[in-house]
Scaffold this motif. Structure first.
Motif, PDB file in Angstrom:
ATOM      1  N   LEU A   1     125.077  55.363  52.287  1.00  0.00           N
ATOM      2  CA  LEU A   1     124.655  54.032  51.858  1.00  0.00           C
ATOM      3  C   LEU A   1     125.338  52.951  52.679  1.00  0.00           C
ATOM      4  O   LEU A   1     124.717  51.955  53.062  1.00  0.00           O
ATOM      5  CB  LEU A   1     124.973  53.862  50.371  1.00  0.00           C
ATOM      6  CG  LEU A   1     124.515  52.576  49.687  1.00  0.00           C
ATOM      7  CD1 LEU A   1     123.033  52.325  49.905  1.00  0.00           C
ATOM      8  CD2 LEU A   1     124.820  52.642  48.195  1.00  0.00           C
ATOM      9  N   LYS A   2     126.611  53.141  52.985  1.00  0.00           N
ATOM     10  CA  LYS A   2     127.349  52.152  53.795  1.00  0.00           C
ATOM     11  C   LYS A   2     126.690  51.974  55.162  1.00  0.00           C
ATOM     12  O   LYS A   2     126.481  50.858  55.630  1.00  0.00           O
ATOM     13  CB  LYS A   2     128.803  52.593  53.979  1.00  0.00           C
ATOM     14  CG  LYS A   2     129.638  52.630  52.724  1.00  0.00           C
ATOM     15  CD  LYS A   2     131.029  53.176  53.052  1.00  0.00           C
ATOM     16  CE  LYS A   2     131.842  53.487  51.822  1.00  0.00           C
ATOM     17  NZ  LYS A   2     133.138  54.121  52.143  1.00  0.00           N
ATOM     18  N   GLN A   3     126.369  53.097  55.813  1.00  0.00           N
ATOM     19  CA  GLN A   3     125.818  53.029  57.171  1.00  0.00           C
ATOM     20  C   GLN A   3     124.462  52.316  57.190  1.00  0.00           C
ATOM     21  O   GLN A   3     124.144  51.586  58.124  1.00  0.00           O
ATOM     22  CB  GLN A   3     125.674  54.434  57.755  1.00  0.00           C
ATOM     23  CG  GLN A   3     126.986  55.128  58.068  1.00  0.00           C
ATOM     24  CD  GLN A   3     127.700  54.527  59.274  1.00  0.00           C
ATOM     25  OE1 GLN A   3     127.108  53.794  60.053  1.00  0.00           O
ATOM     26  NE2 GLN A   3     128.977  54.836  59.414  1.00  0.00           N
TER      27      GLN A   3
ATOM     28  N   ILE B   1     130.781  45.576  50.165  1.00  0.00           N
ATOM     29  CA  ILE B   1     131.613  46.194  51.194  1.00  0.00           C
ATOM     30  C   ILE B   1     132.499  45.142  51.866  1.00  0.00           C
ATOM     31  O   ILE B   1     133.698  45.364  52.083  1.00  0.00           O
ATOM     32  CB  ILE B   1     130.736  46.903  52.248  1.00  0.00           C
ATOM     33  CG1 ILE B   1     130.050  48.127  51.623  1.00  0.00           C
ATOM     34  CG2 ILE B   1     131.565  47.329  53.450  1.00  0.00           C
ATOM     35  CD1 ILE B   1     129.017  48.771  52.520  1.00  0.00           C
ATOM     36  N   LYS B   2     131.913  43.988  52.150  1.00  0.00           N
ATOM     37  CA  LYS B   2     132.672  42.926  52.817  1.00  0.00           C
ATOM     38  C   LYS B   2     133.817  42.403  51.954  1.00  0.00           C
ATOM     39  O   LYS B   2     134.864  42.012  52.468  1.00  0.00           O
ATOM     40  CB  LYS B   2     131.730  41.777  53.185  1.00  0.00           C
ATOM     41  CG  LYS B   2     130.772  42.095  54.319  1.00  0.00           C
ATOM     42  CD  LYS B   2     129.846  40.917  54.596  1.00  0.00           C
ATOM     43  CE  LYS B   2     128.921  41.204  55.767  1.00  0.00           C
ATOM     44  NZ  LYS B   2     127.976  40.074  56.013  1.00  0.00           N
ATOM     45  N   GLU B   3     133.603  42.380  50.637  1.00  0.00           N
ATOM     46  CA  GLU B   3     134.595  41.805  49.735  1.00  0.00           C
ATOM     47  C   GLU B   3     135.623  42.822  49.252  1.00  0.00           C
ATOM     48  O   GLU B   3     136.593  42.444  48.592  1.00  0.00           O
ATOM     49  CB  GLU B   3     133.890  41.190  48.520  1.00  0.00           C
ATOM     50  CG  GLU B   3     133.031  39.995  48.868  1.00  0.00           C
ATOM     51  CD  GLU B   3     132.206  39.512  47.688  1.00  0.00           C
ATOM     52  OE1 GLU B   3     132.576  39.853  46.547  1.00  0.00           O
ATOM     53  OE2 GLU B   3     131.213  38.800  47.911  1.00  0.00           O
ATOM     54  N   SER B   4     135.416  44.086  49.556  1.00  0.00           N
ATOM     55  CA  SER B   4     136.326  45.127  49.075  1.00  0.00           C
ATOM     56  C   SER B   4     137.082  45.746  50.244  1.00  0.00           C
ATOM     57  O   SER B   4     136.886  45.392  51.402  1.00  0.00           O
ATOM     58  CB  SER B   4     135.539  46.212  48.331  1.00  0.00           C
ATOM     59  OG  SER B   4     134.720  46.925  49.243  1.00  0.00           O
ATOM     60  N   ALA B   5     137.928  46.689  49.896  1.00  0.00           N
ATOM     61  CA  ALA B   5     138.716  47.366  50.932  1.00  0.00           C
ATOM     62  C   ALA B   5     138.099  48.712  51.302  1.00  0.00           C
ATOM     63  O   ALA B   5     138.781  49.585  51.829  1.00  0.00           O
ATOM     64  CB  ALA B   5     140.146  47.574  50.429  1.00  0.00           C
ATOM     65  N   LEU B   6     136.805  48.885  51.022  1.00  0.00           N
ATOM     66  CA  LEU B   6     136.152  50.142  51.337  1.00  0.00           C
ATOM     67  C   LEU B   6     136.099  50.363  52.840  1.00  0.00           C
ATOM     68  O   LEU B   6     135.708  49.477  53.603  1.00  0.00           O
ATOM     69  CB  LEU B   6     134.732  50.156  50.756  1.00  0.00           C
ATOM     70  CG  LEU B   6     134.627  50.228  49.233  1.00  0.00           C
ATOM     71  CD1 LEU B   6     133.199  49.930  48.791  1.00  0.00           C
ATOM     72  CD2 LEU B   6     135.063  51.594  48.726  1.00  0.00           C
ATOM     73  N   SER B   7     136.489  51.542  53.270  1.00  0.00           N
ATOM     74  CA  SER B   7     136.492  51.850  54.697  1.00  0.00           C
ATOM     75  C   SER B   7     135.098  52.262  55.158  1.00  0.00           C
ATOM     76  O   SER B   7     134.300  52.776  54.386  1.00  0.00           O
ATOM     77  CB  SER B   7     137.486  52.976  54.995  1.00  0.00           C
ATOM     78  OG  SER B   7     137.116  54.147  54.299  1.00  0.00           O
ATOM     79  N   ILE B   8     134.820  52.016  56.420  1.00  0.00           N
ATOM     80  CA  ILE B   8     133.541  52.396  57.024  1.00  0.00           C
ATOM     81  C   ILE B   8     133.817  53.375  58.151  1.00  0.00           C
ATOM     82  O   ILE B   8     134.695  53.140  58.984  1.00  0.00           O
ATOM     83  CB  ILE B   8     132.795  51.171  57.592  1.00  0.00           C
ATOM     84  CG1 ILE B   8     132.631  50.094  56.527  1.00  0.00           C
ATOM     85  CG2 ILE B   8     131.445  51.585  58.159  1.00  0.00           C
ATOM     86  CD1 ILE B   8     131.707  50.458  55.414  1.00  0.00           C
TER      87      ILE B   8
END
Length: 309
Positions: A187-189, A120-127
């Motif tokens: 999963l992100k949360q 998540i940190k290395e990608s542009a995935l939004s949270i």
């Protein structure tokens, strides 16, 4: 790519995955592979419910069908679905479609939440900015991109020299595809430090560590930096049970494991896993597994001596 071509591509990848797993799974059971986090599961018959504390993993069924029970909830998945367990959960799983001609075939890829956090940190995935808690287990529909990555991972087993370099890269791609799914936010949360879900995950680890000790909600609330009512609410949203029910599942599953592996007295095992009353232990054991401890273990051992497959 139009809808028909996408469907054809998905079916082709599904068929290839089935052939690969069948080739690498010569017998029933949970089978390790040359990729440490990758396992295959094969069953030539339907099964009784099998209880376990499931660690974070992706499960994809290549053939057959299964139902997973989390508390009172049922999750059915088969060849068009995948299941994600994003936090340690006490569940039961039962193969409900399998035969000698078409055995149940499943791929399980274990993962560490730190892998997901790094991705998540290395990608542009939004949270999502909404600090909600979501169930730590879900079923979603497979898609060609995810299946393609999974098939490429399994193909690496034919080239062991490539596994150390390429397997970690393909696993990252698989996790990335899961995070892109319409339920990836769950999963992100759970992996984002400071989120309510992540704090509940820390509480789960504490309960697992001290499962045989008295449950102290005040201490767990302090660990999670939540009020007792917030802790109960968020814990139940993620696990489908209260902290006390979660601990009870851990205790009873461990008691069953001990009774199966040792010639121990049921009352002694009850004390060992944290029960003070033998009658309460026997009553709660029977409520979960259907029979009191001694009768249940006798039945399990008979099943082991006379397997149906």
């Amino acid at each position: 790519m139009n809808a028909t071509k996408i469907e054809d591509s998905t079916m082709e990848k599904q068929a290839e995955l089935t052939r690969l797993i069948e080739r690498f799974s010569s017998q029933d059971g949970v089978l390790a592979t040359a990729i440490p986090s990758l396992h295959f599961v094969r069953s030539s018959t339907t099964t009784v419910p099998i209880y376990q504390v499931h660690k974070p993993a992706l499960c994809i069924v290549a053939q057959g069908r299964k139902v997973v029970m989390l508390a009172e909830e049922s999750y059915y998945y088969g060849t068009s679905d995948y299941l994600v367990v994003s936090v340690d959960l006490p569940i039961s799983g039962q193969v409900i479609q399998a035969s000698a001609e078409a055995p149940y075939l499943c791929l399980r890829l274990n993962f560490d939440p730190h892998q997901v956090l790094d991705l998540i940190k290395e990608s542009a995935l939004s949270i999502s900015s909404i600090p909600d808690s979501r169930r730590g287990l879900y079923v979603n529909q497979t898609n060609p991109l995810l299946l393609d990555a999974v098939v490429r991972l399994v193909r690496l087993l034919d080239k062991p020299q490539d596994v150390p370099v390429l397997a970690p890269l393909v696993i990252r791609e698989i996790l990335y595809r899961i995070l892109q799914g319409n339920q990836g936010e769950s999963l992100k949360q759970l992996v984002m430090t400071g989120s309510q879900s992540h704090r509940i995950a820390e509480v789960i680890q504490r309960i697992k560590q001290d499962y045989d000790k008295p449950l102290r909600i005040e201490e767990l609330s302090k660990l999670a930096s939540m009020s007792s009512s917030s802790l109960h609410r968020h814990f139940k949203e993620i696990t489908a049970m209260s902290p006390l029910q979660f601990q009870k599942q851990l205790r009873l599953q461990e008691a069953r494991r001990l009774l199966l592996s040792e010639s121990a007295d049921a009352a002694d095992v009850g004390f060992q896993v944290g029960y003070e009353s033998p009658s309460q232990f026997s009553r709660e054991y029977a409520r979960l597994f259907g029979l009191p401890p001694i009768r249940d273990i006798k039945r399990l051992r008979m099943d082991q001596d006379h397997p149906t497959s």
